[in-house]
Design an enzyme around this catalytic site. Structure first.
Site, short mmCIF file in Angstrom:
data_model
loop_
_atom_site.label_atom_id
_atom_site.label_comp_id
_atom_site.label_asym_id
_atom_site.label_seq_id
_atom_site.Cartn_x
_atom_site.Cartn_y
_atom_site.Cartn_z
N GLN A 1 -6.92 -1.03 2.50
CA GLN A 1 -6.08 -0.67 3.76
C GLN A 1 -6.69 0.55 4.89
O GLN A 1 -7.51 1.09 4.01
CB GLN A 1 -4.82 -0.28 3.70
CG GLN A 1 -3.95 0.12 4.89
CD GLN A 1 -2.46 0.36 5.41
OE1 GLN A 1 -2.28 1.05 4.40
NE2 GLN A 1 -1.35 -1.18 5.44
N PRO B 1 1.01 -1.41 -0.21
CA PRO B 1 -0.65 -0.43 -0.06
C PRO B 1 0.99 1.91 -0.06
O PRO B 1 2.02 1.66 0.90
CB PRO B 1 -0.89 -0.19 0.97
CG PRO B 1 0.01 -1.03 2.12
CD PRO B 1 1.26 -1.46 1.06
N MET B 2 0.39 2.35 -1.00
CA MET B 2 1.49 4.06 -0.98
C MET B 2 0.33 4.74 -0.92
O MET B 2 -0.13 5.09 -2.32
CB MET B 2 2.01 3.18 -1.54
CG MET B 2 3.19 2.36 -1.25
SD MET B 2 4.62 2.58 -2.60
CE MET B 2 4.68 1.67 -4.19
N GLY C 1 7.43 -2.37 -2.26
CA GLY C 1 6.47 -0.85 -2.54
C GLY C 1 7.53 0.13 -4.18
O GLY C 1 6.98 -0.11 -4.49
N LYS D 1 -0.55 -5.23 8.84
CA LYS D 1 0.91 -4.37 8.60
C LYS D 1 1.16 -3.04 9.53
O LYS D 1 0.30 -2.77 9.72
CB LYS D 1 0.36 -3.80 7.22
CG LYS D 1 1.93 -2.60 6.12
CD LYS D 1 1.92 -2.55 5.23
CE LYS D 1 3.70 -2.55 4.10
NZ LYS D 1 3.15 -0.55 4.89
N CYS E 1 2.22 3.34 9.78
CA CYS E 1 2.19 4.57 9.06
C CYS E 1 3.28 5.81 10.10
O CYS E 1 2.98 5.86 11.43
CB CYS E 1 0.87 5.17 8.64
SG CYS E 1 1.92 6.86 8.21
N ASN F 1 9.06 -7.20 4.47
CA ASN F 1 9.23 -6.02 3.86
C ASN F 1 9.75 -4.99 4.21
O ASN F 1 10.18 -5.04 5.21
CB ASN F 1 7.96 -4.65 3.66
CG ASN F 1 7.21 -3.92 2.89
OD1 ASN F 1 7.33 -3.02 3.85
ND2 ASN F 1 7.98 -3.65 1.67
N GLY F 2 10.94 -4.39 3.01
CA GLY F 2 11.51 -3.20 3.31
C GLY F 2 12.54 -3.64 1.94
O GLY F 2 13.12 -4.15 1.88
N ASP F 3 12.55 -2.34 1.17
CA ASP F 3 13.83 -2.44 0.46
C ASP F 3 13.96 -4.01 -0.96
O ASP F 3 15.06 -4.00 -1.45
CB ASP F 3 14.91 -2.33 1.05
CG ASP F 3 15.58 -1.00 1.96
OD1 ASP F 3 14.43 -0.37 1.49
OD2 ASP F 3 16.21 -0.87 2.31
C1 LIG Z 1 4.81 7.52 -1.19
C2 LIG Z 1 4.83 6.41 -0.20
C3 LIG Z 1 3.46 5.96 0.17
C4 LIG Z 1 2.82 5.13 1.54
N1 LIG Z 1 1.57 4.41 1.97
C5 LIG Z 1 1.60 3.77 2.83
C6 LIG Z 1 0.47 3.44 3.20
O1 LIG Z 1 -1.34 4.01 2.53
N2 LIG Z 1 -0.23 2.44 3.74
C7 LIG Z 1 1.51 1.28 4.36
O2 LIG Z 1 0.52 0.41 5.18
N3 LIG Z 1 2.49 1.65 3.77
C8 LIG Z 1 3.12 2.75 2.61
N4 LIG Z 1 3.33 3.27 2.62
C9 LIG Z 1 4.96 2.34 3.11
C10 LIG Z 1 4.89 0.86 1.97
O3 LIG Z 1 3.29 -0.01 1.84
C11 LIG Z 1 6.40 0.37 2.84
O4 LIG Z 1 6.11 -0.86 3.96
C12 LIG Z 1 7.82 0.48 2.48
O5 LIG Z 1 7.71 1.59 1.66
C13 LIG Z 1 8.39 -0.64 2.52
O6 LIG Z 1 8.75 -1.41 1.95
P1 LIG Z 1 9.85 -0.46 0.16
O7 LIG Z 1 10.79 -0.41 0.59
O8 LIG Z 1 9.42 -2.08 -0.51
O9 LIG Z 1 8.46 0.67 -0.64
C14 LIG Z 1 4.05 4.09 2.10
C15 LIG Z 1 5.31 3.87 1.62
C16 LIG Z 1 6.01 5.27 0.36
C17 LIG Z 1 7.57 5.25 -0.03
#
Ligand SMILES: Cc1cc2nc3c(=O)[nH]c(=O)nc-3n(C[C@H](O)[C@H](O)[C@H](O)COP(=O)(O)O)c2cc1C
Length: 349
Positions: A81, A26-27, A235, A150, A111, A211-213
């Site tokens: 979410q 979710p982003m 993400g 999450k 968040c 999750n993460g990177d």
């Molecule tokens: C622009 C952006 C918006 C995000 N919005 C949410 C969100 O709405 N809900 C959520 O649980 N996490 C949100 N996240 C966190 C991501 O879901 C994820 O946990 C985090 O980016 C780490 O994963 P990644 O390294 O693959 O990006 C957001 C991250 C980014 C970069």
């Protein structure tokens, strides 16, 4: 061709099979319907998740929240979410999520934003296990569809308590947990530390998603190997490279990695721009979203910094589309003039 992945390639949340076990994160401001359609069309993600939606807004019927919660009839499985701090509002919003046809209701306990945490939502719940428990209990009682949560690994380095919070969620009826290895205090920095994801996986009987990177096959496999997790969530890697799910899936199955050439990138970016134009009511809103995505998407493309600047200053959608077309035309000519140059990009294409 590589050997297939030694790790599982699917998991189930109650009766819902997530296959492949690669989840679009979710982003906020990114994973709206237009972006999720793009990911679905390219393929390879086993589950998509909406951006987080304020429970209070959703239960009030705010138009913006309803727009954020829209899903396509053929977008399954999909999770919506929600976030918030009021257990009753969360329960009401979860019921709306169920009525909207989501397969899964996901709760945001991760968040880091000041605005969300100030109201004890998001990752502030990691510091308030009693309120977190009340929320899970209230939501569980309100819906029949699977409930997932999450979270981050903890609030800060002193409180990396996700195994305890995740355990509580499981005992209250959550059916899968996703953990971003960073703490709230890390925001988006910090040194990779996935030990708490591994500890949570050891303790829980429901699926745990790491999750993460995660950017590619290697980083996905490292998450499986280091934590024993059941699935991985991607993400930012999916904004940079919307083909990542398709590529990781192919490699997990021992198939050749699908190549992505410049023409495919042009086609997908323009198609995405057109769908933003159709989705947003004004050119201004569409442009805002396009600029955000383009920044990530063009990362790793040769000589793309000028393109990023031009898109950033574009006043209309047509201007941005023109800049993208000119860039790819020039790239084609440059490659014809210098064969072999610039073939390797962040997309592996
Ligand atoms: C622009 C952006 C918006 C995000 N919005 C949410 C969100 O709405 N809900 C959520 O649980 N996490 C949100 N996240 C966190 C991501 O879901 C994820 O946990 C985090 O980016 C780490 O994963 P990644 O390294 O693959 O990006 C957001 C991250 C980014 C970069």
């Amino acid at each position: 061709m590589d050997a297939p992945s030694p790790f599982p390639t699917a998991y189930t949340v109650r009766h819902i099979r997530i296959e492949p076990n690669l989840v679009l994160a979710p982003m906020e401001g990114v994973t709206d319907l237009t972006f999720r359609r793009l990911i679905r069309k390219i393929g390879g993600a086993g589950l998509t998740v909406t951006e987080f939606i304020a429970s209070e807004g959703l239960r009030r019927g705010a138009a913006q929240m309803e727009q954020m919660a829209r899903i396509d009839p053929d977008e399954h499985p999909v999770a919506i979410q929600i976030y918030g701090r009021n257990p009753m509002a969360m329960a009401e919003a979860a019921k709306i999520v169920e009525d909207l046809g989501a397969d899964i209701c996901d709760l945001n306990f991760g968040c880091p934003s000041k605005k969300v945490c100030a109201h004890s939502g998001g990752s502030a719940l990691l510091k308030d296990p009693e309120l977190a428990q009340e929320i899970v209990k209230a939501v569980r009682a309100a819906i029949t569809i699977p409930l997932t949560v999450k979270m981050r690994s903890g609030f800060d380095a002193e409180q990396r308590n996700c195994p305890d919070i995740a355990w509580m969620c499981q005992e209250e009826g959550a059916e899968a947990i996703t953990i971003h290895w960073r703490t709230r205090a890390d925001l988006y920095s910090g040194t990779r530390a996935v030990d708490k994801i591994a500890a949570t996986k050891q303790r829980l009987s429901i699926p745990v998603i790491g999750n993460g990177d995660i950017l590619d096959y290697e980083s996905a496999m490292a998450m499986f190997r280091d934590t024993g997790c059941d699935g991985v969530m991607i993400g930012r890697g999916a904004i940079k490279n919307p083909w990542v799910f398709k590529q990781v899936r192919a490699q997990m199955l021992g198939e050749p990695m699908p190549a992505v050439d410049a023409e495919e990138k042009r086609r997908v970016l323009i198609e995405y721009y057109e769908s933003c134009r159709a989705w947003f009511r004004s050119d201004r809103s569409a442009l805002g979203r396009m600029k955000k995505i383009s920044n990530y998407f063009t990362h790793g493309l040769p000589y793309a910094s000028d393109l990023r600047v031009t898109i950033l200053h574009a006043q209309t959608v047509d201007e941005a589309i023109g800049a993208v077309n000119r860039y790819f035309d020039d790239l084609g000519e440059w490659r014809r003039a210098s064969p072999g140059a610039g073939q390797t990009t962040a997309f592996g294409g």
